[in-house]
Scaffold this active site. Sequence first.
Site, mmCIF file in Angstrom:
data_model
loop_
_atom_site.group_PDB
_atom_site.id
_atom_site.type_symbol
_atom_site.label_atom_id
_atom_site.label_comp_id
_atom_site.label_asym_id
_atom_site.label_seq_id
_atom_site.Cartn_x
_atom_site.Cartn_y
_atom_site.Cartn_z
ATOM 1 N N TYR A 1 0.890 -1.356 -0.063
ATOM 2 C CA TYR A 1 -0.001 -0.010 -0.014
ATOM 3 C C TYR A 1 0.892 1.369 -0.084
ATOM 4 O O TYR A 1 2.062 1.183 0.912
ATOM 5 C CB TYR A 1 -0.859 0.067 1.270
ATOM 6 C CG TYR A 1 -2.045 -1.138 1.241
ATOM 7 C CD1 TYR A 1 -3.212 -0.527 0.733
ATOM 8 C CD2 TYR A 1 -1.622 -2.217 1.869
ATOM 9 C CE1 TYR A 1 -4.333 -1.767 0.724
ATOM 10 C CE2 TYR A 1 -2.823 -3.197 1.820
ATOM 11 C CZ TYR A 1 -3.926 -2.825 1.323
ATOM 12 O OH TYR A 1 -5.027 -3.934 1.447
ATOM 13 N N TYR B 1 -7.459 -5.711 10.178
ATOM 14 C CA TYR B 1 -7.143 -5.946 8.738
ATOM 15 C C TYR B 1 -7.234 -7.674 8.449
ATOM 16 O O TYR B 1 -8.103 -7.962 7.640
ATOM 17 C CB TYR B 1 -5.772 -5.903 8.274
ATOM 18 C CG TYR B 1 -5.419 -5.832 6.909
ATOM 19 C CD1 TYR B 1 -5.695 -4.789 5.919
ATOM 20 C CD2 TYR B 1 -4.797 -7.189 6.297
ATOM 21 C CE1 TYR B 1 -5.565 -5.012 4.614
ATOM 22 C CE2 TYR B 1 -4.923 -7.240 4.687
ATOM 23 C CZ TYR B 1 -4.860 -6.213 4.233
ATOM 24 O OH TYR B 1 -4.814 -6.294 2.651
HETATM 25 C C1 PHB Z 1 -7.215 -6.541 -4.768
HETATM 26 O O1 PHB Z 1 -8.255 -6.336 -5.614
HETATM 27 O O2 PHB Z 1 -6.398 -7.351 -4.684
HETATM 28 C C2 PHB Z 1 -7.440 -5.673 -3.292
HETATM 29 C C3 PHB Z 1 -8.105 -4.643 -3.260
HETATM 30 C C4 PHB Z 1 -8.118 -3.939 -2.158
HETATM 31 C C5 PHB Z 1 -7.418 -4.098 -1.128
HETATM 32 C C6 PHB Z 1 -6.567 -5.168 -1.210
HETATM 33 C C7 PHB Z 1 -6.421 -5.957 -2.408
HETATM 34 O O3 PHB Z 1 -7.396 -3.189 0.047
#
Ligand code: PHB
Length: 390
Positions: A201, A385
């Site tokens: 991120y 999370y």
């Molecule tokens: C994903 O589409 O892989 C995805 C989307 C949002 C997130 C994490 C992964 O926070």
Amino acid sequence: MRTQVAIIGSGPSGLLLGQLLHLAGIDTIILERRSRDYVLGRIRAGVLEEGTLNLLDRAGVSDRLRKEGLIHTGFDICFSGERHRIDLSKLTNGKKVVVYGQTEITRDLMAAREASSAATVYEALDVEITDFDTKRPRVGYRHDGQTHEIDCDFIAGCDGFHGICRASVPEDAIVTYEKVYPFGWLGLLSETPPVSEELIYVNDERGFALCSMRSPTRTRCYVQCSLSDTIEQWPDDRFWSELKGRLDPETAATLLTGPAIEKSIAPLRSFVAEPMRFGSLLLAGDAAHIVPPTGAKGLNLAASDIHYLSAALIDFYASGNDAELGEYSRRALARIWKAERFSWWMTTLLHQLPEDGDISTKLQQAELEYLFESRAAQTMLAENYVGLPY
Ligand code: PHB
Ligand code: RFL
């Protein structure tokens, strides 16, 4: 036609509810506006909490997921040119998340439904729900040029944010809370290996970015974009060079790029409708609430709603009383609001928010520095999370 529970929508909420009720011997019909292929073509979520995995186990649809899903015990936050690892497992007594596409879950659930005798009508048009303030609600729809009607005991509104179920509730019976963010996510899927084994991120001056994946050979990445942007303005080259510009130079140098298999822009929204039960109508998933995708909670919340709702319906058919159904909305909403808070917090922490002025940049910087220094702050992030308990 008659069924016990008419389910509107064959996204993850509707399919999972159908499967759990089928295993309990409860009869359902699923009505879906789109075609099967259209539903399977939507690229959406990728990160599953343990609670979601356990529910998919219980639904008997996790064989492939348990084989092919990628176990993740942490992720990185990239800020000011440096990557900081959040060790989810260490911070939560060994918990983890699994990366497995929503498309694949949908495929597994559809296969289970097709193997059972339960009915699904794709391309069911003009779905209309009536009399849900009574014990004999009805659903009307059009299919293959003919009109049909279903009598049922309950209607499960699993038809997503733009569906008709929530919209059919009289305005004075429902309260909604909403925040629309002034930016979107541009997502790209490509047949290239992920840049890192774990998700990254990124909070960068040029905007948020996320490097995710679907498999060891398939990458899913996102960049924060303007709400007025169109896909045509983002050829693949522009996407990849923008993503590289937001990553730290070392990571950017190892990023392998390739043509997009899919590219789409999604707006970001926080939304909750209260309550989630209106007599014989029960809302679940995106039909009742939306989170911005930053916290990876949308699909997981849909699953936890279905956990509460399936248990309540199964109890109703076993005991004949609706005390558990009476508790559904309260139980689901308690968890939903915590996920809404977390998703709003992750979104505010990681995106550029120019309309909030320079102070927001300074506050974000302080919040990130505190997060990287404080185990307590990291524990808050990690336990949300991986998913709060049901
Ligand atoms: C994903 O589409 O892989 C995805 C989307 C949002 C997130 C994490 C992964 O926070
Ligand atoms: P869905 O999946 O929207 O399914 C609703 C279904 O109802 C149908 N429908 C109708 N059918 C009959 N009659 C009508 N009138 C109808 N109106 C609509 C629709 O065609 C559809 O098939 O809702 P559901 O089942 O509640 O599932 C919710 C999830 O899809 C959603 O929350 C997640 O995709 C959100 N999400 C993420 N969630 C996560 O948990 N982890 C993630 O990593 C994650 N990433 C994301 C995401 C969503 C994204 N977008 C594009 C919204 C990433 C993105 C980019």
